[in-house]
Design an enzyme around this catalytic site. Structure first.
Site, PDB file in Angstrom:
ATOM      1  N   ASP A  15      93.152  48.776  33.698  1.00  0.00           N
ATOM      2  CA  ASP A  15      93.068  49.812  34.720  1.00  0.00           C
ATOM      3  C   ASP A  15      91.656  50.398  34.729  1.00  0.00           C
ATOM      4  O   ASP A  15      90.878  50.214  33.781  1.00  0.00           O
ATOM      5  CB  ASP A  15      94.106  50.900  34.408  1.00  0.00           C
ATOM      6  CG  ASP A  15      94.051  52.051  35.379  1.00  0.00           C
ATOM      7  OD1 ASP A  15      94.196  51.794  36.589  1.00  0.00           O
ATOM      8  OD2 ASP A  15      93.854  53.198  34.938  1.00  0.00           O
ATOM      9  N   ASP A  17      90.214  54.004  36.616  1.00  0.00           N
ATOM     10  CA  ASP A  17      90.008  55.444  36.455  1.00  0.00           C
ATOM     11  C   ASP A  17      90.919  56.001  35.364  1.00  0.00           C
ATOM     12  O   ASP A  17      92.133  55.827  35.399  1.00  0.00           O
ATOM     13  CB  ASP A  17      90.264  56.167  37.777  1.00  0.00           C
ATOM     14  CG  ASP A  17      89.558  57.506  37.859  1.00  0.00           C
ATOM     15  OD1 ASP A  17      88.872  57.874  36.883  1.00  0.00           O
ATOM     16  OD2 ASP A  17      89.690  58.186  38.877  1.00  0.00           O
ATOM     17  N   ASP A 212      96.003  54.156  31.395  1.00  0.00           N
ATOM     18  CA  ASP A 212      96.138  55.530  30.902  1.00  0.00           C
ATOM     19  C   ASP A 212      97.358  56.242  31.474  1.00  0.00           C
ATOM     20  O   ASP A 212      97.609  57.384  31.116  1.00  0.00           O
ATOM     21  CB  ASP A 212      94.889  56.336  31.247  1.00  0.00           C
ATOM     22  CG  ASP A 212      94.789  56.625  32.753  1.00  0.00           C
ATOM     23  OD1 ASP A 212      94.769  55.638  33.529  1.00  0.00           O
ATOM     24  OD2 ASP A 212      94.756  57.797  33.146  1.00  0.00           O
TER      25      ASP A 212
END
Length: 264
Positions: A15, A17, A212
């Site tokens: 991933d 951001d 995240d």
């Protein structure tokens, strides 16, 4: 030499951001950890739900932040959404595109024809655009009610910004869901097409999904039957992961991407 976590996998589906950068700043140590994995022959693919930017724009941003990468290492939900339509529709089918020029470009690459009115559309592809308004949503609602195939690039309800959480593509998908009573097919995480296509493109047999967010990255990995690593550099915490049912938890939890090069 002792086996580290990354040695168990042949590809990393990463991933963006909150995982490798936060807005305009790289997460400390992320570029080095990924470069070390690449040096071991592990495939790298940056996998993002963001459908508003082209793969080249994503790659350019990563390079600006110090990541040694190329456009070939980027997979977006725009690409996955356009691919889903191309798998289901004849060439040159008219597709009503709700999104940016980058999303229209992916439709064209797949041999389909972007349009902007319901009268011509046999499908609707929906991604986030900051300029999206009522008229565009109204055209999409008419098309969907008339039987158009509806694909959403992602259903992220919010978009993290420096001002806080703003409406994401999922908020506009919810508006069309309410207006039409229909459900879209979904390309991005936590649905599986984006992750599975990225793994297939790499020829990966043992991919590790890294992110995240428990509700997109980790749940997407669970849905795709892939191992996952939650890094605590963005939204979700180790405590939140532990509170989940066991079959929905990440395979690993780490403070950041440096955990890849430690003993599992």
């Amino acid at each position: 030499m002792s086996e580290t976590l990354v040695d168990r996998y042949d590809a990393l589906l990463i991933d963006l951001d909150g995982t490798v950068y936060r807005g305009q700043e790289a997460v400390p140590g992320a570029a080095e950890a990924i470069a070390e994995a690449r040096g071991k022959g592990v495939g790298i693919r940056y996998v993002t739900n963001n459908a508003s930017r082209s793969p080249q724009a994503v790659a350019d941003h990563l390079v600006e932040l110090g990541f040694d990468t190329s456009v070939d290492e980027v997979s977006t939900s725009a690409q996955a959404g356009a691919a889903m339509l191309a798998d289901r529709l004849p060439a040159r089918t008219n597709v009503l595109v709700l999104g940016t020029e980058a999303l229209q470009a992916e439709v064209l690459k797949r041999g389909l024809t972007p349009v902007d009115t319901a009268a011509e559309a046999r499908a609707v592809l929906q991604g986030l655009s900051m300029d999206l308004g009522w008229r565009e949503l109204a055209e999409a609602a008419v098309a969907i009610r008339n039987g158009a195939l509806w694909v959403a690039c992602n259903v992220d309800a919010t978009l993290p910004t420096e001002r806080g959480l703003l409406p994401g593509n999922g908020s506009f998908v919810a508006a069309l869901r309410t207006a039409t009573g229909q459900e879209p097919l979904v390309a991005g995480k936590p649905a599986t097409p984006l992750l599975r296509q990225a793994a297939k493109d790499l020829g990966a047999h043992r991919p590790l999904v890294i992110g995240d967010r428990l509700d997109t990255d980790i749940l997407g990995a669970v849905n795709a039957g892939m191992d996952s690593l939650l890094v605590c550099t963005g939204v979700s915490t180790a405590e939140e992961a532990q509170a989940l049912p066991e079959d929905q938890r990440p395979t690993y939890v780490g403070a950041d991407l440096s955990v890849l090069h430690r003993l599992p």
